[in-house]
Design a protein around this motif. Structure first.
Motif, mmCIF file in Angstrom:
data_model
loop_
_atom_site.group_PDB
_atom_site.id
_atom_site.type_symbol
_atom_site.label_atom_id
_atom_site.label_comp_id
_atom_site.label_asym_id
_atom_site.label_seq_id
_atom_site.Cartn_x
_atom_site.Cartn_y
_atom_site.Cartn_z
ATOM 1 N N GLU A 12 -1.367 3.220 -2.636
ATOM 2 C CA GLU A 12 -1.169 3.578 -4.044
ATOM 3 C C GLU A 12 -0.172 2.638 -4.721
ATOM 4 O O GLU A 12 -0.352 2.269 -5.882
ATOM 5 C CB GLU A 12 -0.716 5.034 -4.161
ATOM 6 C CG GLU A 12 -1.855 5.996 -3.868
ATOM 7 C CD GLU A 12 -1.452 7.466 -3.922
ATOM 8 O OE1 GLU A 12 -0.240 7.757 -3.916
ATOM 9 O OE2 GLU A 12 -2.356 8.318 -3.952
ATOM 10 N N ALA A 13 0.867 2.233 -3.977
ATOM 11 C CA ALA A 13 1.854 1.297 -4.529
ATOM 12 C C ALA A 13 1.206 -0.042 -4.874
ATOM 13 O O ALA A 13 1.623 -0.721 -5.822
ATOM 14 C CB ALA A 13 3.000 1.099 -3.541
ATOM 15 N N LYS A 14 0.185 -0.410 -4.116
ATOM 16 C CA LYS A 14 -0.524 -1.672 -4.362
ATOM 17 C C LYS A 14 -1.625 -1.516 -5.412
ATOM 18 O O LYS A 14 -2.245 -2.497 -5.809
ATOM 19 C CB LYS A 14 -1.179 -2.174 -3.064
ATOM 20 C CG LYS A 14 -0.198 -2.593 -2.001
ATOM 21 C CD LYS A 14 0.124 -4.067 -2.087
ATOM 22 C CE LYS A 14 1.179 -4.447 -1.066
ATOM 23 N NZ LYS A 14 1.620 -5.823 -1.235
ATOM 24 N N GLY A 15 -1.895 -0.277 -5.811
ATOM 25 C CA GLY A 15 -2.924 -0.033 -6.807
ATOM 26 C C GLY A 15 -4.338 -0.251 -6.288
ATOM 27 O O GLY A 15 -5.239 -0.626 -7.038
ATOM 28 N N ILE A 16 -4.518 -0.016 -5.002
ATOM 29 C CA ILE A 16 -5.848 -0.180 -4.394
ATOM 30 C C ILE A 16 -6.462 1.204 -4.171
ATOM 31 O O ILE A 16 -5.829 2.078 -3.593
ATOM 32 C CB ILE A 16 -5.749 -0.938 -3.051
ATOM 33 C CG1 ILE A 16 -5.182 -2.350 -3.289
ATOM 34 C CG2 ILE A 16 -7.105 -1.020 -2.358
ATOM 35 C CD1 ILE A 16 -4.835 -3.097 -2.021
ATOM 36 N N GLU A 19 -11.789 3.704 -2.316
ATOM 37 C CA GLU A 19 -13.131 3.090 -2.303
ATOM 38 C C GLU A 19 -13.062 1.591 -2.030
ATOM 39 O O GLU A 19 -13.843 1.061 -1.244
ATOM 40 C CB GLU A 19 -13.843 3.335 -3.642
ATOM 41 C CG GLU A 19 -14.292 4.765 -3.863
ATOM 42 C CD GLU A 19 -13.147 5.736 -4.209
ATOM 43 O OE1 GLU A 19 -12.043 5.274 -4.606
ATOM 44 O OE2 GLU A 19 -13.358 6.950 -4.067
ATOM 45 N N ASN A 20 -12.130 0.912 -2.712
ATOM 46 C CA ASN A 20 -11.988 -0.534 -2.513
ATOM 47 C C ASN A 20 -11.550 -0.868 -1.101
ATOM 48 O O ASN A 20 -12.081 -1.787 -0.478
ATOM 49 C CB ASN A 20 -10.977 -1.124 -3.507
ATOM 50 C CG ASN A 20 -11.614 -1.480 -4.826
ATOM 51 O OD1 ASN A 20 -12.841 -1.505 -4.943
ATOM 52 N ND2 ASN A 20 -10.801 -1.750 -5.819
ATOM 53 N N LEU A 21 -10.557 -0.135 -0.631
ATOM 54 C CA LEU A 21 -10.050 -0.387 0.720
ATOM 55 C C LEU A 21 -11.160 -0.160 1.745
ATOM 56 O O LEU A 21 -11.336 -0.954 2.669
ATOM 57 C CB LEU A 21 -8.857 0.527 1.001
ATOM 58 C CG LEU A 21 -8.087 0.226 2.284
ATOM 59 C CD1 LEU A 21 -7.602 -1.213 2.331
ATOM 60 C CD2 LEU A 21 -6.913 1.178 2.430
ATOM 61 N N ALA A 22 -11.920 0.900 1.550
ATOM 62 C CA ALA A 22 -13.024 1.224 2.458
ATOM 63 C C ALA A 22 -14.066 0.104 2.474
ATOM 64 O O ALA A 22 -14.544 -0.301 3.536
ATOM 65 C CB ALA A 22 -13.674 2.539 2.047
ATOM 66 N N LYS A 23 -14.397 -0.386 1.290
ATOM 67 C CA LYS A 23 -15.392 -1.443 1.168
ATOM 68 C C LYS A 23 -14.964 -2.687 1.942
ATOM 69 O O LYS A 23 -15.736 -3.273 2.698
ATOM 70 C CB LYS A 23 -15.596 -1.777 -0.317
ATOM 71 C CG LYS A 23 -16.934 -2.365 -0.647
ATOM 72 C CD LYS A 23 -17.136 -2.463 -2.163
ATOM 73 C CE LYS A 23 -17.345 -1.097 -2.816
ATOM 74 N NZ LYS A 23 -17.519 -1.193 -4.287
ATOM 75 N N ASN A 52 -3.777 -6.247 6.632
ATOM 76 C CA ASN A 52 -3.951 -7.545 5.985
ATOM 77 C C ASN A 52 -4.134 -7.388 4.476
ATOM 78 O O ASN A 52 -3.484 -8.074 3.678
ATOM 79 C CB ASN A 52 -5.155 -8.253 6.610
ATOM 80 C CG ASN A 52 -5.165 -9.742 6.299
ATOM 81 O OD1 ASN A 52 -4.115 -10.357 6.151
ATOM 82 N ND2 ASN A 52 -6.350 -10.301 6.199
ATOM 83 N N VAL A 53 -5.002 -6.471 4.072
ATOM 84 C CA VAL A 53 -5.269 -6.217 2.655
ATOM 85 C C VAL A 53 -3.995 -5.765 1.935
ATOM 86 O O VAL A 53 -3.709 -6.185 0.814
ATOM 87 C CB VAL A 53 -6.367 -5.137 2.486
ATOM 88 C CG1 VAL A 53 -6.484 -4.687 1.035
ATOM 89 C CG2 VAL A 53 -7.711 -5.663 2.984
ATOM 90 N N LEU A 54 -3.211 -4.927 2.606
ATOM 91 C CA LEU A 54 -2.007 -4.381 1.981
ATOM 92 C C LEU A 54 -0.788 -5.284 2.160
ATOM 93 O O LEU A 54 0.282 -5.002 1.625
ATOM 94 C CB LEU A 54 -1.718 -2.980 2.547
ATOM 95 C CG LEU A 54 -2.818 -1.939 2.299
ATOM 96 C CD1 LEU A 54 -2.448 -0.623 2.939
ATOM 97 C CD2 LEU A 54 -3.091 -1.756 0.811
ATOM 98 N N GLY A 55 -0.955 -6.364 2.923
ATOM 99 C CA GLY A 55 0.133 -7.314 3.124
ATOM 100 C C GLY A 55 1.302 -6.736 3.896
ATOM 101 O O GLY A 55 2.461 -7.069 3.647
ATOM 102 N N LYS A 56 0.985 -5.859 4.835
ATOM 103 C CA LYS A 56 2.034 -5.203 5.621
ATOM 104 C C LYS A 56 1.771 -5.395 7.104
ATOM 105 O O LYS A 56 0.662 -5.698 7.527
ATOM 106 C CB LYS A 56 2.039 -3.691 5.346
ATOM 107 C CG LYS A 56 2.420 -3.311 3.940
ATOM 108 C CD LYS A 56 3.914 -3.319 3.772
ATOM 109 C CE LYS A 56 4.319 -2.859 2.378
ATOM 110 N NZ LYS A 56 5.748 -3.011 2.158
ATOM 111 N N ASP A 57 2.815 -5.173 7.899
ATOM 112 C CA ASP A 57 2.658 -5.151 9.346
ATOM 113 C C ASP A 57 1.968 -3.836 9.723
ATOM 114 O O ASP A 57 2.262 -2.799 9.137
ATOM 115 C CB ASP A 57 4.040 -5.217 10.004
ATOM 116 C CG ASP A 57 3.963 -5.411 11.502
ATOM 117 O OD1 ASP A 57 3.718 -4.404 12.196
ATOM 118 O OD2 ASP A 57 4.139 -6.540 11.966
#
Length: 75
Positions: A12-16, A19-23, A52-57
């Motif tokens: 949510e902090a990344k605004g994703i 649905e997008n993350l799942a895709k 990777n998508v969220l730019g986190k470990d």
């Protein structure tokens, strides 16, 4: 139940959207929901894509210390 991960907060902090993350991760939105609520554990492959998508470990998102004791070797 106790939340096993920070996925929802970070996503949510990344605004994703779910649905997008799942895709991007190649899973259903329902599956991401289950991961967020702790009903499902992601496969390593999906966990790595999400990180990777969220730019986190991965460990920041999934709080591995709460999942299994064996992950202590990764720390």
């Amino acid at each position: 139940g106790t939340n096993m991960n920070n996925l929802k907060d970070i996503r949510e902090a990344k605004g994703i959207s779910i649905e997008n993350l799942a895709k991007i991760a190649g899973v259903s939105a329902r599956h991401i929901s289950f991961i967020e609520t702790g009903e499902r554990k992601p496969s390593l492959h999906v966990a790595l894509i999400i990180a990777n998508v969220l730019g986190k470990d991965v460990r920041e998102i999934f709080l591995l210390d709460k999942c299994t004791e064996s992950t202590e070797r990764l720390a």
